[in-house]
Design a protein around this motif. Structure first.
Motif, mmCIF file in Angstrom:
data_model
loop_
_atom_site.group_PDB
_atom_site.id
_atom_site.type_symbol
_atom_site.label_atom_id
_atom_site.label_comp_id
_atom_site.label_asym_id
_atom_site.label_seq_id
_atom_site.Cartn_x
_atom_site.Cartn_y
_atom_site.Cartn_z
ATOM 1 N N LEU A 16 0.830 -1.206 0.000
ATOM 2 C CA LEU A 16 0.000 0.000 0.000
ATOM 3 C C LEU A 16 0.862 1.254 0.000
ATOM 4 O O LEU A 16 0.526 2.262 -0.625
ATOM 5 C CB LEU A 16 -0.944 -0.003 1.197
ATOM 6 N N LEU A 17 1.993 1.175 0.689
ATOM 7 C CA LEU A 17 2.915 2.308 0.709
ATOM 8 C C LEU A 17 3.440 2.578 -0.698
ATOM 9 O O LEU A 17 3.501 3.735 -1.145
ATOM 10 C CB LEU A 17 4.084 1.972 1.642
ATOM 11 N N VAL A 19 1.956 1.759 -3.509
ATOM 12 C CA VAL A 19 0.843 2.295 -4.294
ATOM 13 C C VAL A 19 0.680 3.790 -4.017
ATOM 14 O O VAL A 19 0.574 4.614 -4.937
ATOM 15 C CB VAL A 19 -0.467 1.541 -3.957
ATOM 16 N N SER A 20 0.701 4.151 -2.739
ATOM 17 C CA SER A 20 0.504 5.560 -2.400
ATOM 18 C C SER A 20 1.647 6.413 -2.936
ATOM 19 O O SER A 20 1.436 7.538 -3.393
ATOM 20 C CB SER A 20 0.375 5.724 -0.887
ATOM 21 N N VAL A 69 1.068 10.149 4.498
ATOM 22 C CA VAL A 69 0.950 8.745 4.910
ATOM 23 C C VAL A 69 0.572 8.656 6.380
ATOM 24 O O VAL A 69 -0.324 7.896 6.775
ATOM 25 C CB VAL A 69 2.271 7.989 4.641
ATOM 26 N N ALA A 72 -2.985 9.470 6.721
ATOM 27 C CA ALA A 72 -3.845 8.469 6.078
ATOM 28 C C ALA A 72 -4.006 7.249 6.974
ATOM 29 O O ALA A 72 -5.088 6.658 7.048
ATOM 30 C CB ALA A 72 -3.278 8.060 4.726
ATOM 31 N N PHE A 77 -7.619 11.589 5.127
ATOM 32 C CA PHE A 77 -7.076 11.646 3.774
ATOM 33 C C PHE A 77 -6.920 13.083 3.288
ATOM 34 O O PHE A 77 -6.819 13.331 2.104
ATOM 35 C CB PHE A 77 -7.948 10.847 2.810
ATOM 36 N N MET A 278 -5.973 10.099 -4.685
ATOM 37 C CA MET A 278 -5.097 9.327 -3.795
ATOM 38 C C MET A 278 -5.921 8.392 -2.922
ATOM 39 O O MET A 278 -5.619 7.203 -2.812
ATOM 40 C CB MET A 278 -4.340 10.267 -2.849
ATOM 41 N N ALA A 279 -6.944 8.968 -2.296
ATOM 42 C CA ALA A 279 -7.753 8.178 -1.371
ATOM 43 C C ALA A 279 -8.436 7.032 -2.103
ATOM 44 O O ALA A 279 -8.431 5.893 -1.617
ATOM 45 C CB ALA A 279 -8.777 9.064 -0.680
ATOM 46 N N SER A 281 -7.486 5.522 -4.887
ATOM 47 C CA SER A 281 -6.509 4.493 -5.261
ATOM 48 C C SER A 281 -6.136 3.649 -4.060
ATOM 49 O O SER A 281 -6.043 2.418 -4.154
ATOM 50 C CB SER A 281 -5.236 5.119 -5.822
ATOM 51 N N LEU A 282 -5.915 4.326 -2.923
ATOM 52 C CA LEU A 282 -5.497 3.585 -1.738
ATOM 53 C C LEU A 282 -6.595 2.647 -1.253
ATOM 54 O O LEU A 282 -6.342 1.489 -0.945
ATOM 55 C CB LEU A 282 -5.121 4.555 -0.618
ATOM 56 N N ALA A 286 -6.259 -1.274 -1.265
ATOM 57 C CA ALA A 286 -6.357 -1.976 0.012
ATOM 58 C C ALA A 286 -7.435 -3.043 -0.054
ATOM 59 O O ALA A 286 -7.220 -4.183 0.373
ATOM 60 C CB ALA A 286 -6.652 -0.988 1.132
#
Lengths: 309, 334
Positions: A16-17, A19-20, A69, A72, A77, A278-279, A281-282, A286
């Motif tokens: 996830l990191l 990806v972000s 991060v 988040a 977010f 961003m949110a 995608s995360l 996830a």
């Protein structure tokens, strides 16, 4: 087994990191100045500076990323660029609820149609039904939503007048049916195909022949001896198909006017509202990663022969 | 996987020893009606795309405001759109866009990148393998098309900007045979290909890797290594021929998938840019970004059906053809 699960669980945050980081970099180096998005074309340098200062946009990128991060992880977010003063989490919440209901309905259609169809075609192998169903479902699979959607609307909403054309009323409203069909139908082919081949594999097993030889009723052989085992490979597909559903939802929500994440994501993308993207995608990543993890674990529970190293 | 299958029952079997596995596969493929039918559809559509210029009847960008929204006629066989442009011609040129992008994306992403990384990961194993696989997992963690959309939307202005700088610096448009890189649409194809790459390589890589894992300890590889065959040669001339089947099947499936993704990208306006036609942009243009899809279907169905049916046929043909290829190359999975 336990070691495998632990390793996967440890790997998930790293994933996830990463990806972000990708999305953050794309947003940071991509077009669109957050200041311009918020203040419009006309602003003074002073206003811009104040905004940059208050949002920490003057800090080096790694500091901005680190802060993002950290927040988040705590469920914050950040604030939307476009809708000023509104938290992304607060904006996304209701849309996520809508899309989740739509996904659920679409999955019910995909799996509910695909699995029985695949099982049935396997039993009918050698007759004309087998290739007919397989190519029919592939034809549906290849059909762009731009064709499925208007056909469904014209047939069910305009000709038969069973369902209102567009809009949203929640899971138990008839208006969920058409968008769910549009998202769900293409995936049917995937489930049909895998269920068909896995059923064919099981049908050839010795123990199935033994059961038949013992004189076990055909119905019992099919459903107790064959279907239960043949269903196992379907499990892995469930996590995988989630990804396809998310993609399908983008356009379908646009066509049907469903106030879900897909439409909101596209709007945000064109408004360069990166905190929202961003949110999304995360959260998307996830849920995918966790779904796949759950599927893997279930897989080994259902089929004790599978042991992860 | 592509070993000859003993098939003594049929007299029509052309397979004889001494022909290459690929030729044998082609022999088996040729006897499949579905394979030949879908292959002809694919060939016709790709030929239309390649020969877009002679096939098209009008100019794809010339508008004629005196003849807008016309139905099909002898002059305009699919009618005209709201600016009076010939729909048949625009579909033909839109096919060209799809043809170029599917070939480039599958060629570079799937075949060059995917196969090479798959060979390397499967053969070397260990840390190299872990690195490639973990990177792939990150890419695969994005919900399908989202990453493609993100890359196309964020990178395009940057790349266009850099290209313009390069053109100003080098006076490129003055001496190049194709004109400016931005004007000729070259940059568009580049951006869309870059966006599709992450989508295109991972599936291929994983499948090739799996196959290589199975054969890397085979006796003949051991023997080749023992007589001192170099590693690149081992990979590309000893291992690669044995995974050709998998590569062909996967490439055929991904052609359809890439065509579908390209459709969505250009529908959203982040694919190949107008005036160059693309099927997705045509659909979006006609249907008001999807919101008027039903009224268009009722009033001017040909405007929407022409681009959609072409892309539907193409994707459908690729997936049926892929299925047939799979039967031919992996007879056991039938």
């Amino acid at each position: 087994m336990l070691a495998y699960i632990v390793r996967r669980l440890l790997w998930t945050p790293v994933l996830l990191l990463a990806v972000s980081a990708i999305v953050f970099a794309l947003g940071h180096y991509g077009p669109g100045d957050p200041v311009e998005i918020q203040l419009g074309q006309h602003y003074t340098e002073e206003q811009a500076d104040r905004l940059r200062e208050s949002r920490g946009l003057n800090d080096p990128i790694y500091e901005q990323y680190g802060r993002y991060v950290w927040n988040a992880i705590q469920g914050d977010f950040g604030e939307s660029f476009k809708f000023q003063g509104r938290d992304v989490a607060e904006l996304l919440g209701p849309k996520l609820k809508v899309s989740a209901q739509l996904f659920l309905a679409a999955s019910v259609i995909t799996i509910g149609l695909g699995v029985p169809l695949g099982f049935y075609t396997a039993l009918k192998q050698g007759t004309w039904l087998d290739p007919a169903i397989v190519s029919g479902s592939l034809a549906l699979n290849a059909m762009p939503v731009f064709l499925t959607a208007p056909f469904l609307i014209m047939f069910f909403a305009i000709k038969l007048e069973w369902i209102p054309v567009a809009g949203w009323g929640g899971f138990f409203d008839t208006r969920i049916i058409l968008p769910a069909l549009t998202i769900g139908l293409p995936g049917v082919a995937v489930f049909t195909r895998i269920m068909r081949s896995s059923t064919l594999d099981v049908l050839g097993e010795d123990y199935v022949r033994t059961a038949r030889a013992k004189g076990v009723h055909e119905f019992v052989v099919n459903y107790r001896h064959v279907a239960r085992i043949a269903l196992i490979p379907i499990l892995t597909l469930v996590g995988f198909s989630l990804s396809g559903l998310l993609g399908g939802a983008l356009i379908v929500e646009l066509i049907y006017g469903v106030p879900g994440v897909g439409r909101f994501t596209l709007d945000s993308l064109f408004a360069r509202d990166f905190p929202v993207i961003m949110a999304v995608s995360l959260i998307g990543a996830a849920s995918l990663v966790i779904a796949n993890l759950v599927v893997d674990i279930l897989y080994s529970v259902v089929d004790p022969r599978i042991r992860y190293q | 996987m592509s070993l000859p299958r003993e098939n003594p029952g049929t007299t029509r079997d052309h397979v004889t020893s001494g022909t290459s596995p690929l030729r044998q596969a082609w022999g088996r493929l040729r006897r499949k009606k579905i394979a030949m039918a879908t292959l002809s559809i694919i060939v016709v559509i790709y030929a239309i795309g390649v020969f877009a210029k002679p096939v098209s009847t009008h100019s794809y960008s010339r508008t004629d405001l005196s003849r807008t929204q016309e139905g099909p006629s002898a002059d305009h066989i699919f009618g005209t759109d709201r600016l009076g442009r010939d729909i048949f011609t625009r579909v033909v040129w839109g096919i060209q866009t799809t043809v170029i992008l599917t070939v480039i994306a599958v060629g570079t992403g799937g075949i060059v990148l995917g196969v090479t990384l798959g060979l390397v990961a499967g053969y070397f194993g260990g840390k190299t393998d872990a690195l490639i696989m973990r990177f792939g997992e990150v890419v695969a963690a994005f919900p399908s098309i989202l990453l493609v959309i993100l890359i196309a939307a964020t990178l395009r202005p940057r790349i266009v900007g850099w290209t313009r700088d390069f053109e100003d610096w080098s006076n490129f448009p003055d001496w190049s045979p194709v004109g400016g890189l931005v004007e000729s649409g070259f940059v568009d194809y580049f951006v869309v290909t870059i966006a599709l790459l992450p989508f295109a390589w991972f599936g291929m890589m994983r499948l090739v890797r799996g196959q290589v894992l199975g054969i890397r300890n085979a006796d003949y590889i051991e023997a080749a290594r023992a007589i001192g065959v170099s590693t690149p040669r081992l990979l590309f001339s000893h291992i690669l021929p044995n995974v050709t089947g998998t590569i062909i099947v996967t490439a055929s499936f991904s052609m359809g998938a890439i065509a579908g993704s390209e459709l969505i990208l250009s529908f959203l306006g982040i694919g190949v840019q107008p005036p160059r036609p693309s099927l997705g942009f045509m659909i979006s243009d006609v249907s008001g970004r999807g919101s008027a899809v039903v009224s268009v279907m009722q009033n001017h169905p040909e405007q929407l059906l022409a681009p959609i049916i072409v892309i539907w046929l193409l994707i459908f043909a690729w997936s049926l053809f892929g299925d047939a290829l799979n039967d031919v190359f992996n007879p056991r999975t039938r």
